[in-house]
Each structure stands twice: as C-alpha cells, then as structure tokens.
Write a protein that holds these residues in place. Structure first.
Motif, mmCIF file in Angstrom:
data_model
loop_
_atom_site.group_PDB
_atom_site.id
_atom_site.type_symbol
_atom_site.label_atom_id
_atom_site.label_comp_id
_atom_site.label_asym_id
_atom_site.label_seq_id
_atom_site.Cartn_x
_atom_site.Cartn_y
_atom_site.Cartn_z
ATOM 1 N N VAL A 107 43.922 26.591 42.389
ATOM 2 C CA VAL A 107 42.991 27.253 43.308
ATOM 3 C C VAL A 107 42.221 28.332 42.555
ATOM 4 C CG1 VAL A 107 44.426 26.781 45.317
ATOM 5 C CG2 VAL A 107 44.705 28.940 44.097
ATOM 6 N N VAL A 108 41.005 28.605 43.013
ATOM 7 C CA VAL A 108 40.123 29.566 42.356
ATOM 8 C C VAL A 108 39.790 30.682 43.335
ATOM 9 C CG1 VAL A 108 37.882 29.910 41.259
ATOM 10 C CG2 VAL A 108 39.164 27.792 40.858
ATOM 11 N N ALA A 109 39.990 31.922 42.924
ATOM 12 C CA ALA A 109 39.600 33.080 43.728
ATOM 13 C C ALA A 109 38.119 33.352 43.491
ATOM 14 C CB ALA A 109 40.433 34.293 43.341
ATOM 15 N N ALA A 110 37.354 33.470 44.583
ATOM 16 C CA ALA A 110 35.894 33.589 44.463
ATOM 17 C C ALA A 110 35.383 35.002 44.666
ATOM 18 C CB ALA A 110 35.218 32.651 45.466
ATOM 19 N N SER A 111 35.951 35.754 45.617
ATOM 20 C CA SER A 111 35.415 37.082 45.906
ATOM 21 C C SER A 111 36.436 37.941 46.631
ATOM 22 C CB SER A 111 34.131 36.985 46.739
ATOM 23 O OG SER A 111 34.404 36.399 48.000
ATOM 24 N N ILE A 112 36.217 39.245 46.571
ATOM 25 C CA ILE A 112 37.098 40.218 47.209
ATOM 26 C C ILE A 112 36.272 41.055 48.179
ATOM 27 C CG2 ILE A 112 38.574 42.232 46.845
ATOM 28 C CD1 ILE A 112 39.015 41.148 43.953
ATOM 29 N N ASP A 113 36.781 41.215 49.387
ATOM 30 C CA ASP A 113 36.203 42.154 50.345
ATOM 31 C C ASP A 113 37.146 43.349 50.392
ATOM 32 O OD1 ASP A 113 35.467 43.640 52.608
ATOM 33 O OD2 ASP A 113 34.763 41.865 53.683
ATOM 34 N N ALA A 118 45.437 39.453 37.668
ATOM 35 C CA ALA A 118 46.069 39.067 36.404
ATOM 36 C C ALA A 118 45.375 37.808 35.900
ATOM 37 C CB ALA A 118 47.561 38.837 36.606
ATOM 38 N N THR A 119 44.051 37.878 35.829
ATOM 39 C CA THR A 119 43.221 36.692 35.607
ATOM 40 C C THR A 119 43.119 36.283 34.141
ATOM 41 O OG1 THR A 119 41.318 38.196 35.761
ATOM 42 C CG2 THR A 119 41.857 36.899 37.706
ATOM 43 N N GLY A 120 43.647 37.089 33.222
ATOM 44 C CA GLY A 120 43.715 36.661 31.833
ATOM 45 C C GLY A 120 42.380 36.711 31.109
ATOM 46 N N ALA A 121 42.236 35.840 30.132
ATOM 47 C CA ALA A 121 41.049 35.834 29.285
ATOM 48 C C ALA A 121 40.648 34.404 28.942
ATOM 49 C CB ALA A 121 41.304 36.632 27.997
ATOM 50 N N ASP A 122 39.401 34.251 28.538
ATOM 51 C CA ASP A 122 38.877 32.972 28.060
ATOM 52 C C ASP A 122 38.629 33.057 26.558
ATOM 53 O OD1 ASP A 122 38.651 31.480 30.509
ATOM 54 O OD2 ASP A 122 36.950 32.744 31.038
ATOM 55 N N SER A 123 38.681 31.933 25.884
ATOM 56 C CA SER A 123 38.316 31.902 24.468
ATOM 57 C C SER A 123 36.859 32.296 24.305
ATOM 58 C CB SER A 123 38.533 30.498 23.891
ATOM 59 O OG SER A 123 39.896 30.137 23.939
ATOM 60 N N ARG A 124 36.603 33.123 23.316
ATOM 61 C CA ARG A 124 35.228 33.519 23.027
ATOM 62 C C ARG A 124 34.464 32.326 22.445
ATOM 63 N NH1 ARG A 124 33.169 38.471 22.601
ATOM 64 N NH2 ARG A 124 35.259 39.396 22.467
ATOM 65 N N ARG A 125 33.278 32.118 22.924
ATOM 66 C CA ARG A 125 32.439 31.015 22.446
ATOM 67 C C ARG A 125 31.355 31.556 21.528
ATOM 68 N NH1 ARG A 125 34.702 26.023 24.280
ATOM 69 N NH2 ARG A 125 35.920 26.571 26.137
ATOM 70 N N ARG A 134 38.609 37.883 31.659
ATOM 71 C CA ARG A 134 37.991 37.310 32.856
ATOM 72 C C ARG A 134 37.834 38.398 33.923
ATOM 73 N NH1 ARG A 134 42.034 32.111 33.270
ATOM 74 N NH2 ARG A 134 41.078 30.806 31.651
ATOM 75 N N VAL A 135 36.691 39.026 33.941
ATOM 76 C CA VAL A 135 36.479 40.183 34.817
ATOM 77 C C VAL A 135 35.480 39.909 35.927
ATOM 78 C CG1 VAL A 135 37.105 41.832 33.010
ATOM 79 C CG2 VAL A 135 34.711 41.106 33.257
ATOM 80 N N ALA A 136 35.028 38.655 36.075
ATOM 81 C CA ALA A 136 33.986 38.355 37.060
ATOM 82 C C ALA A 136 34.422 38.740 38.467
ATOM 83 C CB ALA A 136 33.614 36.873 37.002
ATOM 84 N N LEU A 137 35.665 38.468 38.815
ATOM 85 C CA LEU A 137 36.155 38.789 40.155
ATOM 86 C C LEU A 137 36.165 40.304 40.367
ATOM 87 C CD1 LEU A 137 37.306 37.435 42.724
ATOM 88 C CD2 LEU A 137 39.593 37.732 41.731
ATOM 89 N N ALA A 138 36.598 41.039 39.369
ATOM 90 C CA ALA A 138 36.607 42.500 39.467
ATOM 91 C C ALA A 138 35.190 43.060 39.558
ATOM 92 C CB ALA A 138 37.334 43.089 38.259
#
Length: 405
Positions: free
Chosen positions: A80-86, A108-115, A244-248
């Motif tokens: 499942v993917v978290a999309a947004s926070i209210d 606790a969304t972790g990190a992605d490999s740098r491209r 991965r900070v998009a949600l924050a």
C-alpha cells in the motif's frame, strides 16, 4: 495512553522497531503498519551483505515471521502507498482513497537510490540496490557470470563489487574520488580499501567520472567515462541515497536533508514523528543534527520513537555506528569523524587486523575495528575522549584504560 491510534508508514527496520518497541513497553492500543513493498518487513542492510552473498535466504532476513504481527495485534498492510496527510483532521490518505485516522503518526519511509541523469541511465541492465527485488536481480546476474560495471565506490558499491567478484564475475568499479570512501574515512584508510579490492581481482578505477551508459542490443553494455568507454554486461549505479520526504513535504513539515526532528524524533507537528533514513534529528551528544542511513540508527531511533509516544525517557544521544563485510574484511565503526581528521592506527594495516582511531585536536572522533571482535563497545567509550596518539597505538595499553584518557 493505550487508547492512542498509532499508524507507522514504512515497514523497514526503523518502522518495525517502533512497533516492536511499543509492544515491548506495554502499549496495548491499535497499531497499523504500512509497507509499500509486498514483502514481510525485512532487514534491508543484509541485501548487500549476507543475502547477496548467499549466506542467508529470505527467511533469514525477515524481522519477524508473519504470525508475530497477528500475535502482537499489529495491523500489517503490505503493498500500500501513503498519498497524503491531513494534519488538522489527523488522517492519512492512501493512494486508493482510503483514510486512516491516527493520534500519533510515525514516518519511516526510508530512502531511494540516487539516480544519475545521464544518457542511458534508463536502459535495461542498469541496476541499483535498495530493495529485495533488486538484490534478487543481482543474485540472478551473478549466477550467469560475465562482467559487472559499478559506478560508485561507497559502501553499497564496494559490498556489491566484493559479492560479485566472489561469485566469479569480472568487476570494474569507477568513481571520481581519489580513494574509495575517502569522503568518510580519509585518503589513508580509503587506500586500504582500494588495496583490498585490487588484491581480490577488482579492476578499480579511481579518479574516473561516469558520463553515461553504453547501449548494446537495447540494453546496458558498459560505462562511458571521461577516461574512455568500459564494456560490461550490466551496470550497478551506487552513488548514494535520497530520503523519501515527499509525504512529509506534502504535509508541510520542515524538510532539509530529510525530515527535521528534535532529539526525541518529533517533527514540527507534535503528533508526527520521523525515524530512520529520513530523519534529520538533533543529536544531544554531538550537539548537531545528523541523518544517518545505518542499521544501528534505525533500531535505536525506532525504539526511541516508541518511548516518546509513551511519554517515557529517552533522547538521540548515541554515536553513529555501522559495519561492513567485504572479502575477508569484517569491520565495525563508531563515531562521527571528518575525512580531514587524523587517523591513528593501532596494529599494522598489512596484518589485516587493526584498529583505527580518528583524532581532531587530540580528541578521538571515531574508531574502527577491522577483523578484531568484541571491542566495539569499548571503542564507543573512547570516542569523545582526549587521548594521546602514542597511547592509542601502544599495544601494552589496554583498550579499556584508554577511556580514561
């Protein structure tokens, strides 16, 4: 406190230790844990070490078996993917539109490999290593043999290079810096790692910048560098990770090289905590913010977040720790040195068994034990002490005595 609804976004080491810590401390309220991958939570740090080397199977890297979550009343939801926070309503919206209410939310969304945005980066055969699927793909590659090109001479790049070489592949590593890991360990100890890999058959090309990926039959066929082309059968890009900070960010939390938190892992919103790879947290021992992508940090921060939620004592007050396994080298490190700090070696580098202390203005800023075991806890007590270099290097001085300066 047990009536609180806890939602943890992320099913890696940090998220799992939040959940584990809550139950261990006696919390009996509802916990929901969300994982983006379809896999049961596993130890990601082993993907480039024991799992990739074939010393552990899938069951061996799981944090808990499936029954543990049911037995401990954890609502584990995978894929499942978290999309947004209210933040006002204290709800988390998932990508499918479902909303989950929370009293405390842990990111606790972790990190992605740098491209690297260079030509050919999206070709089939260009690989990264951040999840189980990618580690499995590398293991499959190893089984077929051939030539692996590695871009980057950091921890992941070197660990994968070592595993590939031990599996029988030809391996070429390219990186623009002078020595492997010299931005962390400095040039002298970086040179030791360079020698380790060269002695074990790695074609190590330092001071070489990657400019693109060669294409062969529609797939990655090598690396374009500023020193010429290198033909390979596949390419691993290992140039770091991006939190991965998009949600924050969507929630309007403070973000700078990760999600900013205080010493108890709490963000600018007291109902939201952040832990693990995404947390840029205030370290009270060092008096500065740190964001560390290490196994030890994930475990400790997860446990600390659980205590924070429950109103128990605790703070981010420990030295960073990490470890690596490459060829016949096993190493543990504790501390927070600068690459410019002076390395002091206890023992002989050529023996393959030694300890390195880094010093700045006479104070030990970090320590590393190589193929010498059961000493890291003692080294932790020495870090931060002012110890003369001649005492650090004198084998007649017991390590435990060095903590007194």
């Amino acid at each position: 406190m047990s009536e609180q609804r806890i939602v943890v976004v992320g099913a890696g080491l940090a998220g799992a230790h939040v959940v584990q810590g809550l139950r261990a401390e006696g919390f009996t309220g509802p916990i929901t844990m969300l994982g983006q991958e379809p896999e049961l939570p596993y130890d990601r740090t082993k993907l480039s070490k024991e799992y990739l080397q074939g010393r552990l199977d899938r069951a061996g890297i799981l944090l808990h078996d499936e029954s543990w979550y049911a037995e401990n009343g954890v609502g584990l939801r995978l894929g499942v993917v978290a999309a947004s926070i209210d933040r006002v309503a204290r709800t988390l919206r998932l990508a499918d539109g479902e909303e989950l209410a929370y009293d405390r939310l842990v990111l606790a969304t972790g990190a992605d490999s740098r491209r690297i945005p260079f030509p050919g980066a999206d070709l089939p055969g260009v690989m990264t290593l951040r999840d189980l699927r990618e580690s499995d793909a590398l293991k499959e590659l190893f089984a077929g043999g051939g030539h692996l090109g590695v871009i980057g001479a950091g921890w992941i790049g070197l660990e994968v290079a070592a595993a590939a070489r031990q599996a029988g592949m030809t391996v070429t590593v390219v990186a623009p810096n002078e020595q492997p890991l010299d931005n962390i360990l400095g040039p002298r100890i970086g040179a030791y790692f360079a020698d380790l890999h060269v002695r074990n058959g790695i074609d190590l090309r330092m001071g070489v910048g990657a400019k693109g990926i060669l294409e062969r039959d529609g797939c990655a066929g090598g690396i374009v560098t500023d020193h010429g082309d290198i033909a390979t059968d596949a390419v691993l890009v290992a140039v770091g990770a991006v939190p991965r900070v998009a949600l924050a960010q969507q929630a309007g939390l403070e973000v700078h090289n990760g999600v900013l938190t205080d010493e108890r892992m709490v963000t600018a919103d007291p109902a939201i905590l952040a832990v693990g790879d995404i947390a840029n947290a205030y370290n009270t021992l060092l008096g500065e913010r740190l964001r560390r992508e290490h196994w030890d940090n994930a475990l400790r921060q997860g446990a600390l977040a659980a205590r924070t939620i429950l109103g128990l004592d605790g703070a981010y007050d420990w030295q960073p720790y990490f470890y690596t396994d490459q060829f016949d080298l096993g190493m543990e490190y504790v501390g927070n040195n600068l690459a410019t700090d002076e390395p002091v070696v206890r023992g002989a580098l050529e023996s393959g068994e030694f300890i390195v202390f880094w010093q700045r203005d006479g104070v030990v800023t970090a320590a590393m034990n190589v193929n010498i075991w059961d000493v890291n806890d003692t080294l932790r007590t020495i870090v931060g002490q002012a110890v003369p270099a001649e005492r650090l290097t004198d084998p007649a001085v017991d390590l435990s005595a060095l903590a007194a300066g």
